[in-house]
Design a protein around this motif. Sequence first.
Motif, PDB file in Angstrom:
ATOM      1  N   GLN A 192     -14.241  45.938   1.866  1.00 16.97           N
ATOM      2  CA  GLN A 192     -13.484  47.044   1.291  1.00 16.97           C
ATOM      3  C   GLN A 192     -12.716  47.790   2.372  1.00 16.97           C
ATOM      4  O   GLN A 192     -11.566  48.200   2.176  1.00 16.97           O
ATOM      5  N   TYR A 193     -13.354  47.945   3.526  1.00 16.64           N
ATOM      6  CA  TYR A 193     -12.668  48.609   4.630  1.00 16.64           C
ATOM      7  C   TYR A 193     -11.418  47.831   5.033  1.00 16.64           C
ATOM      8  O   TYR A 193     -10.361  48.417   5.297  1.00 16.64           O
ATOM      9  N   VAL A 194     -11.535  46.496   5.088  1.00 13.88           N
ATOM     10  CA  VAL A 194     -10.387  45.668   5.465  1.00 13.88           C
ATOM     11  C   VAL A 194      -9.226  45.893   4.504  1.00 13.88           C
ATOM     12  O   VAL A 194      -8.076  46.069   4.920  1.00 13.88           O
ATOM     13  N   VAL A 195      -9.528  45.894   3.202  1.00 13.46           N
ATOM     14  CA  VAL A 195      -8.480  46.114   2.204  1.00 13.46           C
ATOM     15  C   VAL A 195      -7.796  47.457   2.440  1.00 13.46           C
ATOM     16  O   VAL A 195      -6.566  47.560   2.478  1.00 13.46           O
ATOM     17  N   ASP A 242      -5.064  41.219  13.334  1.00 10.01           N
ATOM     18  CA  ASP A 242      -6.336  41.457  14.023  1.00 10.01           C
ATOM     19  C   ASP A 242      -7.455  41.776  13.037  1.00 10.01           C
ATOM     20  O   ASP A 242      -8.544  41.190  13.089  1.00 10.01           O
ATOM     21  N   VAL A 243      -7.202  42.717  12.144  1.00  5.99           N
ATOM     22  CA  VAL A 243      -8.230  43.171  11.203  1.00  5.99           C
ATOM     23  C   VAL A 243      -8.669  42.029  10.291  1.00  5.99           C
ATOM     24  O   VAL A 243      -9.871  41.776  10.103  1.00  5.99           O
ATOM     25  N   ILE A 244      -7.702  41.317   9.716  1.00  6.57           N
ATOM     26  CA  ILE A 244      -8.031  40.262   8.755  1.00  6.57           C
ATOM     27  C   ILE A 244      -8.761  39.108   9.432  1.00  6.57           C
ATOM     28  O   ILE A 244      -9.787  38.617   8.943  1.00  6.57           O
ATOM     29  N   MET A 245      -8.250  38.652  10.575  1.00 11.75           N
ATOM     30  CA  MET A 245      -8.857  37.494  11.228  1.00 11.75           C
ATOM     31  C   MET A 245     -10.260  37.801  11.743  1.00 11.75           C
ATOM     32  O   MET A 245     -11.162  36.963  11.646  1.00 11.75           O
ATOM     33  N   ASP A 246     -10.471  38.992  12.290  1.00 11.20           N
ATOM     34  CA  ASP A 246     -11.819  39.348  12.741  1.00 11.20           C
ATOM     35  C   ASP A 246     -12.796  39.345  11.571  1.00 11.20           C
ATOM     36  O   ASP A 246     -13.944  38.911  11.701  1.00 11.20           O
ATOM     37  N   THR A 247     -12.345  39.819  10.421  1.00  9.28           N
ATOM     38  CA  THR A 247     -13.218  39.851   9.250  1.00  9.28           C
ATOM     39  C   THR A 247     -13.567  38.444   8.790  1.00  9.28           C
ATOM     40  O   THR A 247     -14.728  38.139   8.491  1.00  9.28           O
ATOM     41  N   ILE A 248     -12.577  37.558   8.729  1.00  5.57           N
ATOM     42  CA  ILE A 248     -12.843  36.184   8.295  1.00  5.57           C
ATOM     43  C   ILE A 248     -13.778  35.490   9.276  1.00  5.57           C
ATOM     44  O   ILE A 248     -14.710  34.779   8.877  1.00  5.57           O
ATOM     45  N   SER A 277     -13.168  35.726   1.466  1.00  2.00           N
ATOM     46  CA  SER A 277     -13.392  36.151   0.084  1.00  2.00           C
ATOM     47  C   SER A 277     -12.022  36.245  -0.573  1.00  2.00           C
ATOM     48  O   SER A 277     -10.989  36.205   0.104  1.00  2.00           O
ATOM     49  N   GLU A 278     -12.003  36.380  -1.890  1.00  2.00           N
ATOM     50  CA  GLU A 278     -10.713  36.430  -2.579  1.00  2.00           C
ATOM     51  C   GLU A 278      -9.902  37.641  -2.149  1.00  2.00           C
ATOM     52  O   GLU A 278      -8.681  37.565  -1.999  1.00  2.00           O
ATOM     53  N   SER A 279     -10.567  38.777  -1.952  1.00  2.00           N
ATOM     54  CA  SER A 279      -9.821  39.974  -1.568  1.00  2.00           C
ATOM     55  C   SER A 279      -9.262  39.845  -0.158  1.00  2.00           C
ATOM     56  O   SER A 279      -8.129  40.260   0.111  1.00  2.00           O
ATOM     57  N   VAL A 280     -10.033  39.258   0.763  1.00  2.00           N
ATOM     58  CA  VAL A 280      -9.524  39.051   2.119  1.00  2.00           C
ATOM     59  C   VAL A 280      -8.410  38.002   2.103  1.00  2.00           C
ATOM     60  O   VAL A 280      -7.421  38.127   2.832  1.00  2.00           O
ATOM     61  N   ALA A 281      -8.555  36.982   1.256  1.00  2.00           N
ATOM     62  CA  ALA A 281      -7.495  35.977   1.137  1.00  2.00           C
ATOM     63  C   ALA A 281      -6.195  36.614   0.650  1.00  2.00           C
ATOM     64  O   ALA A 281      -5.103  36.290   1.135  1.00  2.00           O
TER      65      ALA A 281
END
Length: 445
Positions: free
Chosen positions: A200-203, A226-232, A238-242
């Motif tokens: 949720q924070y990433v979104v 940076d934010v998205i790749m570190d999370t993955i 997940s669908e939301s990160v995708a």
Amino acid sequence: MKVLLVDDDADVREIIAFTIESQLSCEINEIDCGNAAIEEIKLNPNYDLIVCDYNMPDGNGGEVYNYLIDNNIDIPYVFCSSDFSQDHPEFNDKSRMLCEITKPRIFEGIETMVEALKVYNLRNNQESTPVNEEDYCTASLDLVAHCKQLPCDIYLLVSGKYLKTFKAGDEFSSEDKEKFESKNVENFLVKREDSKKFVQYVVEKVISILEDTSLKVGEKVLSVHDVIMDTIRELGMSESVARAAKSSVDFTLKYFDQNDETKNLRHMIFGDPERSYLTRHSVGISYISVGILKQTSWDSPENRNKLVMSAFMHDISVKKRKFTESKFSEKNDLEEIKDHPKIAIDVLKSMKEIPEDVFKIISDHHERPDGSGFPRAISGDQISPLASIFIFSHDIVDAMYELIKMDEVISLESVKKIISKFEYSQGKFPRIFKAFEKAELFQGV
């Protein structure tokens, strides 16, 4: 779990979908009006949840709700609107009403919805959907450092015990990061049930970065990446990160053609050593590859998207702290990275609607025109045009970093001198080399 999301505003649907996916493991089908939702329910009445706006131009939420009542369809319904259901007589019968979400307080409303859904599932002898495992998962120092305020408690494993190091809501400062770096701490731990809070924070972080008018485009592109790749890397796809990843690709492509802003982006890719090398490496390849593609007959919006998605994702399994700029560009520790194309593809397979060409590009990005690469040792004639552009662009970015380390000027001639050690006479590579010479890629670097 299948969720039907009905709202006529595409931006609002995206935010609601992001938030639901951060809380629940589910598949979401998005519909933009009430009448279309009714037709969808007629065809597929097996949804587990309906989240529906009220005010829509082609059939309102009350009509959707009445269709459930009139046809005895027992799907829990969530009223999601700036209105209140009590003001609309269609909702006098509360038998299908799970709860209400009042816009714009979407996140708080969905938290309430999740709790109501737990009660509903238990009452109906169904398995609760939210994942509540009590084990721990890794959150790297880099991922935690993105948080100005921590979304959950974080721990360190000390002498076999989980030691709570920060509480939810605590600030994590640059000084904290430096302190843990000095102690060689690379990873923290979070309870697996709390990992959704990081998602949720990433979104929210991605949305805030893209909406921040004080940031230049280059800063936005690199920060979001940076934010998205570190999370993955740490918490998986997940669908939301995708969705966030796809949005970052679209955002990057949108601004590659804006000269003033792109000059800033070039500077940040090649002139800001404080940035993560893997991020600068990936965004650099996307910039160079799209610039070359534009000078070829293969150019199209779809192919530009494929190259940028491949650039953003090709090193997704590589730990940021494992490879420094020199190690990666000089390909030391080859045994450590030889499997990373396959791992990246496995991660991407969980994303929907990824073109097959993206898998081919990532699979082949360490092949060489003369057949000396890996993992398949194929030669130039066997490498697709887009993968060939990607491989060549990878060489260009490595050459540019080599020039930076030597404190030499980056220009067409200086880059050509560095890459002269490679052979580009096979397959599509001669055409790509000519396209590279035509593309004006180094202005302002």
